[in-house]
Design a protein around this motif. Structure first.
Motif, PDB file in Angstrom:
ATOM      1  N   LEU A 185       0.826  -1.206   0.000  1.00  0.00           N
ATOM      2  CA  LEU A 185       0.000   0.000   0.000  1.00  0.00           C
ATOM      3  C   LEU A 185       0.866   1.265   0.000  1.00  0.00           C
ATOM      4  O   LEU A 185       0.481   2.285  -0.556  1.00  0.00           O
ATOM      5  CB  LEU A 185      -0.932   0.005   1.220  1.00  0.00           C
TER       6      LEU A 185
ATOM      7  N   MET B 159       3.298   1.905  -1.658  1.00  0.00           N
ATOM      8  CA  MET B 159       3.747   2.280  -3.002  1.00  0.00           C
ATOM      9  C   MET B 159       2.672   3.053  -3.753  1.00  0.00           C
ATOM     10  O   MET B 159       2.919   3.551  -4.850  1.00  0.00           O
ATOM     11  CB  MET B 159       4.133   1.036  -3.784  1.00  0.00           C
ATOM     12  N   SER B 160       1.473   3.147  -3.173  1.00  0.00           N
ATOM     13  CA  SER B 160       0.378   3.853  -3.849  1.00  0.00           C
ATOM     14  C   SER B 160       0.524   5.358  -3.677  1.00  0.00           C
ATOM     15  O   SER B 160       0.482   5.860  -2.553  1.00  0.00           O
ATOM     16  CB  SER B 160      -0.960   3.393  -3.264  1.00  0.00           C
ATOM     17  N   PRO B 161       0.690   6.109  -4.781  1.00  0.00           N
ATOM     18  CA  PRO B 161       0.795   7.565  -4.647  1.00  0.00           C
ATOM     19  C   PRO B 161      -0.456   8.170  -4.011  1.00  0.00           C
ATOM     20  O   PRO B 161      -0.360   9.125  -3.254  1.00  0.00           O
ATOM     21  CB  PRO B 161       0.996   8.058  -6.081  1.00  0.00           C
ATOM     22  N   GLN B 162      -1.622   7.587  -4.294  1.00  0.00           N
ATOM     23  CA  GLN B 162      -2.861   8.110  -3.702  1.00  0.00           C
ATOM     24  C   GLN B 162      -2.836   7.974  -2.178  1.00  0.00           C
ATOM     25  O   GLN B 162      -3.130   8.919  -1.461  1.00  0.00           O
ATOM     26  CB  GLN B 162      -4.072   7.354  -4.258  1.00  0.00           C
ATOM     27  N   LEU B 163      -2.462   6.801  -1.686  1.00  0.00           N
ATOM     28  CA  LEU B 163      -2.450   6.603  -0.234  1.00  0.00           C
ATOM     29  C   LEU B 163      -1.363   7.433   0.423  1.00  0.00           C
ATOM     30  O   LEU B 163      -1.519   7.897   1.552  1.00  0.00           O
ATOM     31  CB  LEU B 163      -2.264   5.123   0.105  1.00  0.00           C
ATOM     32  N   ASP B 164      -0.246   7.620  -0.286  1.00  0.00           N
ATOM     33  CA  ASP B 164       0.838   8.418   0.288  1.00  0.00           C
ATOM     34  C   ASP B 164       0.418   9.875   0.478  1.00  0.00           C
ATOM     35  O   ASP B 164       0.949  10.568   1.340  1.00  0.00           O
ATOM     36  CB  ASP B 164       2.083   8.343  -0.601  1.00  0.00           C
ATOM     37  N   VAL B 165      -0.553  10.312  -0.348  1.00  0.00           N
ATOM     38  CA  VAL B 165      -1.087  11.654  -0.182  1.00  0.00           C
ATOM     39  C   VAL B 165      -1.855  11.730   1.139  1.00  0.00           C
ATOM     40  O   VAL B 165      -1.716  12.673   1.908  1.00  0.00           O
ATOM     41  CB  VAL B 165      -2.002  12.015  -1.375  1.00  0.00           C
ATOM     42  N   ALA B 166      -2.628  10.682   1.417  1.00  0.00           N
ATOM     43  CA  ALA B 166      -3.425  10.675   2.642  1.00  0.00           C
ATOM     44  C   ALA B 166      -2.551  10.414   3.863  1.00  0.00           C
ATOM     45  O   ALA B 166      -2.744  11.006   4.918  1.00  0.00           O
ATOM     46  CB  ALA B 166      -4.513   9.619   2.547  1.00  0.00           C
ATOM     47  N   PHE B 167      -1.623   9.498   3.715  1.00  0.00           N
ATOM     48  CA  PHE B 167      -0.816   9.067   4.856  1.00  0.00           C
ATOM     49  C   PHE B 167       0.671   9.220   4.527  1.00  0.00           C
ATOM     50  O   PHE B 167       1.309   8.273   4.072  1.00  0.00           O
ATOM     51  CB  PHE B 167      -1.125   7.611   5.216  1.00  0.00           C
ATOM     52  N   ASN B 168       1.192  10.403   4.767  1.00  0.00           N
ATOM     53  CA  ASN B 168       2.618  10.638   4.506  1.00  0.00           C
ATOM     54  C   ASN B 168       3.514   9.690   5.311  1.00  0.00           C
ATOM     55  O   ASN B 168       4.629   9.383   4.909  1.00  0.00           O
ATOM     56  CB  ASN B 168       2.987  12.088   4.840  1.00  0.00           C
TER      57      ASN B 168
ATOM     58  N   ARG C  21       9.457   5.536  -0.145  1.00  0.00           N
ATOM     59  CA  ARG C  21       8.710   4.664  -1.057  1.00  0.00           C
ATOM     60  C   ARG C  21       9.596   3.600  -1.683  1.00  0.00           C
ATOM     61  O   ARG C  21       9.171   2.458  -1.862  1.00  0.00           O
ATOM     62  CB  ARG C  21       8.047   5.487  -2.158  1.00  0.00           C
TER      63      ARG C  21
ATOM     64  N   ALA D 254       0.184  15.704  -0.918  1.00  0.00           N
ATOM     65  CA  ALA D 254       1.320  14.798  -1.049  1.00  0.00           C
ATOM     66  C   ALA D 254       2.499  15.398  -0.298  1.00  0.00           C
ATOM     67  O   ALA D 254       2.612  16.621  -0.179  1.00  0.00           O
ATOM     68  CB  ALA D 254       1.680  14.618  -2.520  1.00  0.00           C
TER      69      ALA D 254
ATOM     70  N   THR E  73      -1.354  12.604  -6.999  1.00  0.00           N
ATOM     71  CA  THR E  73      -2.050  11.460  -6.420  1.00  0.00           C
ATOM     72  C   THR E  73      -1.935  10.219  -7.306  1.00  0.00           C
ATOM     73  O   THR E  73      -2.445   9.169  -6.944  1.00  0.00           O
ATOM     74  CB  THR E  73      -3.550  11.776  -6.261  1.00  0.00           C
TER      75      THR E  73
ATOM     76  N   GLY F  97      -3.781   5.470  -9.178  1.00  0.00           N
ATOM     77  CA  GLY F  97      -3.423   5.905  -7.827  1.00  0.00           C
ATOM     78  C   GLY F  97      -2.738   4.799  -7.042  1.00  0.00           C
ATOM     79  O   GLY F  97      -2.454   4.919  -5.862  1.00  0.00           O
TER      80      GLY F  97
END
Lengths: 296, 261
Positions: free
Chosen positions: A195, A197-206, A215, B67, B220, B260
Motif C-alpha cells: 500500500l 507504493m500507492s501515490p494516492q495513499l501516500d497523499v493521505a498518509f505521509n 517509497r 502529497a 495522487t 493511484g
C-alpha cells in the motif's frame, strides 16, 4: 486401526487453498512487475547509480550474459536471471518468462493479475482471521514467550538429537513460531509495504512510506518479504511431504487426519456425515453444524 | 562395460525425461496464463478491481490531503524522462528556441468560457511551487521541483458545465506509429491543490524532454497520467468516444485509467 481426528474446519480448508492460489499468482505477477525495473533502492527516490541490487544483461562481444549485482558483488546468472534464450535469440529480462504472469513481457498485465489477487488474498485472509479468531482456533498456534524456551529442544528433536518431542498442544513450538510470524508479522508488513507504493495513499498518509524509510524502501521491503513467503512455503511443503503427504493432503481437503495414539473421534460420539463429509454428533440432529465438535 | 553404459544411458534418459517434464510443465503453465490473459472474460474480471481500488483509496484518502513535499536537497540528480520522444516538428523546434511565441494552450469542451492562454498568460496567473516525488509505473521514483498554474485556476476561468466530469489533455507528442498522446483525469484530481500545469522544473524552464512548454503534475497518481507537451484541454462528460475510449494513451494499451496505485 485408523484413529480419525477432525483437524481443519471448512473455512480453514477453503481459505487455505484460495490462499495458496493467490500467493502463487501474487508471486509470479509480482516478478513480472519487478521486471519493469529490476533494481532495488533505499530511501524515497531511485538514483540510478545508487541501486544496491540489480539484475541486468550485458553484451560481451556479442555474447549476452545475465548478471545479478548486490552492492559490489556480481554473479553471472546467465540461464536463470538477466537474459533468457528465446526463439528469436537472447532476450534481456530479469526473471524468466516461466516464472512470471503473464509469460510475455507486459507490465500492465502483471499489474492486473497482481491487484486482482491482492484483493482475493486480503479478503480471504480476513475471512480466515475473523472466523478462526472468533472460534479461538488461532490461540492454538500463537507463539508465546513460554514457547521460546522450547525452540531449541524442538530443533534437537527434529535433528534426532533428542528422543522426546517438546510439543504440547496441536502445534509444536517451531510451527507456532512460523505461523505466528507469517500471520502477524509477514502478512501485515507485505500488505502495508504494498500500500505504501500507492501515490494516492501516500497523499493521505505521509507516514506510510516513511515507516519503511521511503517509497523505494517500501518497494524493497515488499520484494524481500515475498521471498520470506516463498521460504515459508517451501518449508511448509517440505514438512507436508516428509510427515505423511497423503494424510496431510487428505486432511487439508476433507478435514480428517489419521492420528496415532489419539482416541478415535467416533468413540466420542462423532460420525462422518456421508453427504457433507463433515463430522456430526450422533446424538444431535444430522443437519446441525458439526464444526463445533472440532473444539474437543 | 555394456551394463555400465546401459546404466548411464538409463540415468541420462531418466534425467532427460525429468528435465523434459519440467520444461513442459513450466511452459505449459506459462501458456495457460498467457491464454488466460488474452481471454476477454478473464481480462475483464481482472480489470474489475480497478473501480474497487479507486473507491477504496479515494475513500481512505478523503479530501484536502497533500502529497509529501520534500526539501531542495532531496531533488534527484537524475530524473528519467520516460514516454514518447519529444515532438520534434519544425514548428515545435522553432517555438522552443524562441521562447514559445506562437504556442497557445487551448481550453474548451463543456465549458462556459473557452479560452486560449499563451505561456506568458499562464505565468501571470497565481503559481504554485512544489517539490514532490514522481512515481513511475515501472517502479522507480524521482524527486523534482515544479512550478506552474494550479489547474483549479484554469477551471475557475473557463467554468466547466455541471455535466463535465473529466479534463482531457491533448498533447503534441506521438509514438512511432503517429498516435497522439492524450490523458484524462476526473474533476476530483483536477481540483486537487497540487495538480498543476507546470512550466518550470528545478527552477528552470521546463526542459524539452520533460514536456516543454507545459506538462501536468497529478501528485495522487503514477507518472504516466502526467501528460507532457500539452496543447489543448477539453472538459468532457465521457472519454468513451476519444481514441480507443479508455481515457488515455497508456490506458488504450492496457494500463489502468485509475493510476493511484
Amino acid at each position: 486401526m485408523a484413529n480419525l481426528a477432525y483437524r481443519h474446519n471448512r473455512i480453514t480448508r477453503l481459505t487455505h487453498w484460495v490462499n495458496a492460489l493467490a500467493l502463487l499468482i501474487l508471486f509470479m505477477s509480482g516478478l513480472q512487475i519487478f521486471n519493469a525495473y529490476p533494481h532495488l533502492h533505499w530511501g524515497s527516490k531511485a538514483e540510478p547509480e545508487e541501486a544496491f541490487f540489480s539484475i541486468y544483461a550485458a553484451d560481451e562481444d556479442g555474447d549476452i550474459r545475465g548478471y545479478a549485482r548486490f552492492f559490489g558483488w556480481r554473479v553471472d546468472t546467465t540461464g536463470i536471471l538477466g537474459v533468457q534464450q528465446t526463439d528469436m535469440g537472447p532476450f534481456p529480462r530479469a526473471f524468466p518468462s516461466w516464472i512470471t504472469i503473464p509469460g510475455f513481457f507486459w507490465l500492465a498485465g502483471g499489474r492486473r493479475w497482481h491487484f486482482f489477487f491482492a484483493w482475493l488474498f486480503a479478503l480471504n485472509g480476513f475471512l480466515y482471521f475473523l472466523y478462526n479468531l472468533g472460534r479461538g482456533h488461532m490461540r492454538k498456534f500463537l507463539f508465546s514467550p513460554y514457547d521460546a524456551g522450547k525452540i531449541l529442544p524442538m530443533i534437537l528433536y527434529y535433528l534426532r538429537l533428542r528422543s522426546e518431542s517438546p510439543q504440547e498442544g496441536e502445534y509444536n513450538p517451531l510451527q507456532k513460531m512460523a505461523y505466528t510470524g507469517v500471520f502477524f508479522i509477514l502478512t501485515p508488513l507485505i500488505i502495508l509495504s504494498g500500500l505504501a507504493m500507492s501515490p494516492q495513499l501516500d497523499v493521505a498518509f505521509n507516514w506510510l512510506p516513511a515507516i519503511f524509510g521511503g517509497r523505494q524502501s517500501a518497494r524493497t521491503v515488499h520484494f524481500l518479504l515475498t521471498f520470506l513467503f516463498a521460504f515459508f512455503t517451501f518449508g511448509h511443503i517440505f514438512m507436508v511431504i516428509t510427515t505423511g503427504m497423503i494424510n496431510n493432503m487428505r486432511c487439508m481437503v476433507t478435514g480428517w487426519y489419521i492420528e496415532k495414539g489419539l482416541k478415535d473421534s467416533r468413540d466420542e460420539g462423532l460420525t462422518l456425515n456421508p453427504e457433507t463429509l463433515e463430522p456430526t454428533e450422533v446424538v444431535s440432529k444430522p443437519e446441525s453444524e458439526g464444526l463445533r465438535n472440532e473444539q474437543k | 562395460m555394456n551394463k555400465n553404459s546401459q546404466a548411464i544411458s538409463r540415468r541420462k534418459l531418466l534425467l532427460g525425461a525429468l528435465q523434459g517434464a519440467g520444461v513442459l510443465l513450466l511452459s505449459g503453465c506459462e501458456n495457460i496464463f498467457n491464454q488466460l490473459h488474452q481471454n476477454r472474460k478473464v481480462l475483464s474480471l481482472l480489470e474489475s478491481v480497478e473501480g474497487l481500488n479507486r473507491r477504496l483509496l479515494r475513500f481512505l484518502t478523503g479530501s484536502n490531503k497533500l502529497a509529501q513535499e520534500f526539501s531542495e536537497k532531496d531533488i534527484s540528480r537524475t530524473f528519467k524522462p520516460n514516454g514518447n520522444p519529444p515532438p520534434f516538428t519544425m514548428e515545435y523546434v522553432k517555438n522552443a528556441m524562441s521562447g514559445w511565441p506562437s504556442w497557445k494552450l487551448e481550453v474548451g469542451g463543456l465549458v462556459k468560457q473557452p479560452g486560449q492562454f499563451s505561456l506568458n498568460d499562464l505565468k501571470a496567473m497565481p503559481a504554485r511551487s512544489q517539490i514532490t516525488r514522481h512515481d513511475c509505473v515501472e517502479g522507480w521514483s524521482a524527486i523534482g521541483k515544479w512550478k506552474g498554474v494550479p489547474l483549479i485556476e484554469i477551471v475557475k476561468l473557463v467554468q466547466p458545465q455541471p455535466e463535465a466530469r473529466y479534463a482531457v489533455f491533448y498533447c503534441l507528442d506521438t509514438d512511432t506509429e503517429g498516435n497522439n498522446f492524450y490523458e484524462s483525469i476526473d474533476m476530483v484530481d483536477a481540483s486537487h491543490p497540487q495538480t498543476i500545469l507546470a512550466y518550470e522544473m528545478n527552477d528552470r524552464p521546463l526542459p524539452v524532454e520533460h514536456g516543454a512548454p507545459l506538462r501536468l503534475r497529478v501528485e495522487t497518481q503514477l507518472g504516466y497520467k502526467m501528460a507532457k507537451y500539452i496543447q489543448r484541454i477539453e472538459f468532457v462528460a465521457s472519454y468513451k468516444e476519444i481514441s480507443q475510449g479508455r481515457g488515455g494513451y497508456w490506458e488504450d494499451r492496457g494500463y489502468e485509467w485509475y493510476a493511484g496505485i
